[in-house]
Design a protein around this motif. Structure first.
Motif, mmCIF file in Angstrom:
data_model
loop_
_atom_site.group_PDB
_atom_site.id
_atom_site.type_symbol
_atom_site.label_atom_id
_atom_site.label_comp_id
_atom_site.label_asym_id
_atom_site.label_seq_id
_atom_site.Cartn_x
_atom_site.Cartn_y
_atom_site.Cartn_z
ATOM 1 N N CYS A 249 4.839 0.894 -9.316
ATOM 2 C CA CYS A 249 4.374 -0.058 -8.300
ATOM 3 C C CYS A 249 2.854 -0.117 -8.228
ATOM 4 C CB CYS A 249 4.938 0.310 -6.928
ATOM 5 S SG CYS A 249 6.742 0.224 -6.806
ATOM 6 N N ALA A 250 2.178 0.398 -9.239
ATOM 7 C CA ALA A 250 0.720 0.495 -9.196
ATOM 8 C C ALA A 250 0.051 -0.862 -9.038
ATOM 9 C CB ALA A 250 0.205 1.192 -10.457
ATOM 10 N N GLU A 251 0.692 -1.922 -9.538
ATOM 11 C CA GLU A 251 0.101 -3.248 -9.462
ATOM 12 C C GLU A 251 0.845 -4.151 -8.479
ATOM 13 O OE1 GLU A 251 -0.175 -4.860 -13.369
ATOM 14 O OE2 GLU A 251 -1.490 -3.263 -14.108
ATOM 15 N N LEU A 252 1.602 -3.552 -7.573
ATOM 16 C CA LEU A 252 2.361 -4.326 -6.596
ATOM 17 C C LEU A 252 1.415 -5.012 -5.612
ATOM 18 C CD1 LEU A 252 5.367 -4.869 -5.745
ATOM 19 C CD2 LEU A 252 5.065 -3.025 -4.085
ATOM 20 N N THR A 253 1.588 -6.312 -5.411
ATOM 21 C CA THR A 253 0.742 -7.094 -4.510
ATOM 22 C C THR A 253 1.544 -7.549 -3.302
ATOM 23 O OG1 THR A 253 1.286 -9.195 -5.574
ATOM 24 C CG2 THR A 253 -0.574 -7.943 -6.484
ATOM 25 N N PRO A 254 0.871 -7.954 -2.207
ATOM 26 C CA PRO A 254 1.599 -8.533 -1.073
ATOM 27 C C PRO A 254 2.450 -9.740 -1.467
ATOM 28 C CG PRO A 254 -0.622 -7.947 -0.409
ATOM 29 C CD PRO A 254 -0.563 -7.753 -1.896
ATOM 30 N N ALA B 80 0.822 -1.210 0.000
ATOM 31 C CA ALA B 80 0.000 0.000 0.000
ATOM 32 C C ALA B 80 0.855 1.258 0.000
ATOM 33 C CB ALA B 80 -0.935 -0.013 1.206
ATOM 34 N N ARG B 81 1.991 1.225 0.699
ATOM 35 C CA ARG B 81 2.875 2.394 0.765
ATOM 36 C C ARG B 81 3.459 2.726 -0.596
ATOM 37 N NH1 ARG B 81 4.632 6.672 1.210
ATOM 38 N NH2 ARG B 81 6.271 7.475 2.587
ATOM 39 N N LEU B 82 3.782 1.716 -1.378
ATOM 40 C CA LEU B 82 4.458 1.929 -2.654
ATOM 41 C C LEU B 82 3.512 2.064 -3.838
ATOM 42 C CD1 LEU B 82 7.400 -0.645 -2.297
ATOM 43 C CD2 LEU B 82 7.479 1.828 -1.928
ATOM 44 N N ARG B 83 2.274 1.653 -3.667
ATOM 45 C CA ARG B 83 1.350 1.599 -4.793
ATOM 46 C C ARG B 83 1.103 2.947 -5.476
ATOM 47 N NH1 ARG B 83 -2.669 -1.709 -2.482
ATOM 48 N NH2 ARG B 83 -1.241 -3.463 -2.689
ATOM 49 N N PRO B 84 1.187 4.101 -4.788
ATOM 50 C CA PRO B 84 1.025 5.379 -5.513
ATOM 51 C C PRO B 84 2.104 5.644 -6.557
ATOM 52 C CG PRO B 84 0.604 5.691 -3.173
ATOM 53 C CD PRO B 84 1.171 4.309 -3.323
ATOM 54 N N LEU B 85 3.250 4.957 -6.481
ATOM 55 C CA LEU B 85 4.277 5.120 -7.504
ATOM 56 C C LEU B 85 3.824 4.420 -8.786
ATOM 57 C CD1 LEU B 85 7.462 4.343 -5.357
ATOM 58 C CD2 LEU B 85 6.678 6.593 -6.139
#
Length: 258
Positions: A189-194, A181-186
């Motif tokens: 990293c928009a599609e970064l999952t756990p 969640a911290r990185l997703r605004p980049l």
């Protein structure tokens, strides 16, 4: 040290929202693995299910600082994407043997009759020149921890270390969902999952920072001790610094995204 880390393909489960670590296969220099559908009399090291993949589709060979891909298909071109690049990719034509792949983080796309299957490859033996190494002064000095600040795994490491970089007395370490969640605004990293964050943590712990499991951690979740270990290692050797926190999204933006 392993030259290559291969993430084995998903066998059909939906891993998008699952935090479990992917299955990994490690290779040393000179080791070769085969992939394909296989058969009763032609087993492959990595079995790939799905119509459209040859029974003996190809080989992955680990080399000191890169890897090679052999396409043993008679008619299908394979594509290798650079996961850290801006759309960079390499095409490996049918019958091509030993094509060198220079990317540190990449994935092989194998077309099926419907969709694709992918193999993710990490090549952790890439080395970098240490700052201040002078030409002509004997052997070059290389970085003992070869971290690429432009890579997603570095952003994951930075997000893990953020609470302690901002407040050295803090004992908090974000969990994988919080890091995602911290990185997703980049944008990158928009599609970064756990699940992907877990993969980066595993890669950092095993291949980049070479941390060892401490005694007494058997009861901890598999990656809990790795999160703690990579944070401790990174801070102890100043592998991440306070000024690099500017690489993260603003906390106001991150807060609104949660």
């Amino acid at each position: 040290m392993d030259t290559l880390v291969v993430q084995l393909p998903d066998l059909g489960a939906n891993l998008r929202d699952r935090p479990e670590a992917p299955r990994l296969l490690s290779l040393g220099p000179g080791e070769v693995v085969t992939f394909g559908r296989g058969s009763a009399d032609c087993a492959t090291d990595i079995r790939i299910l799905g119509e459209g993949v040859s029974r003996f589709a190809g080989e992955i060979t680990a080399v000191d600082d890169h890897w090679r891909l052999s396409n043993l298909s008679r008619s299908t071109t394979y594509v290798v994407e650079n996961l850290e690049g801006a759309g960079e990719y390499v095409k490996v034509a049918p019958g091509r043997l030993g094509a060198p792949i220079p990317f540190e983080l990449s994935r092989i796309l194998l077309p099926l009759t419907s969709g694709f299957v992918q193999l993710r490859i990490f090549a952790p033996q890439h080395t970098y020149l240490a700052p201040g190494s002078a030409h002509g002064a004997g052997e070059y000095t290389v970085m003992p921890f070869a971290l690429d600040p432009t890579a997603k795994y570095f952003l994951v490491l930075l997000a893990l270390c953020e609470p302690r970089l901002r407040d050295p007395s803090s004992v908090a370490i974000p969990n994988v969902s919080e890091v995602a969640a911290r990185l997703r605004p980049l944008p990158e990293c928009a599609e970064l999952t756990p699940s992907a964050v877990n993969y980066h943590i595993d890669y950092l712990a095993v291949s980049k920072l070479r941390v060892r499991e401490r005694t007494g951690t058997e009861e901890l979740a598999r990656l809990d001790w790795k999160r703690e270990a990579v944070v401790a290692m990174a801070l102890r050797f100043n592998l991440v610094r306070e000024e690099q926190l500017s690489m993260l999204p603003s906390r106001r933006t991150a807060g609104s995204a949660l």
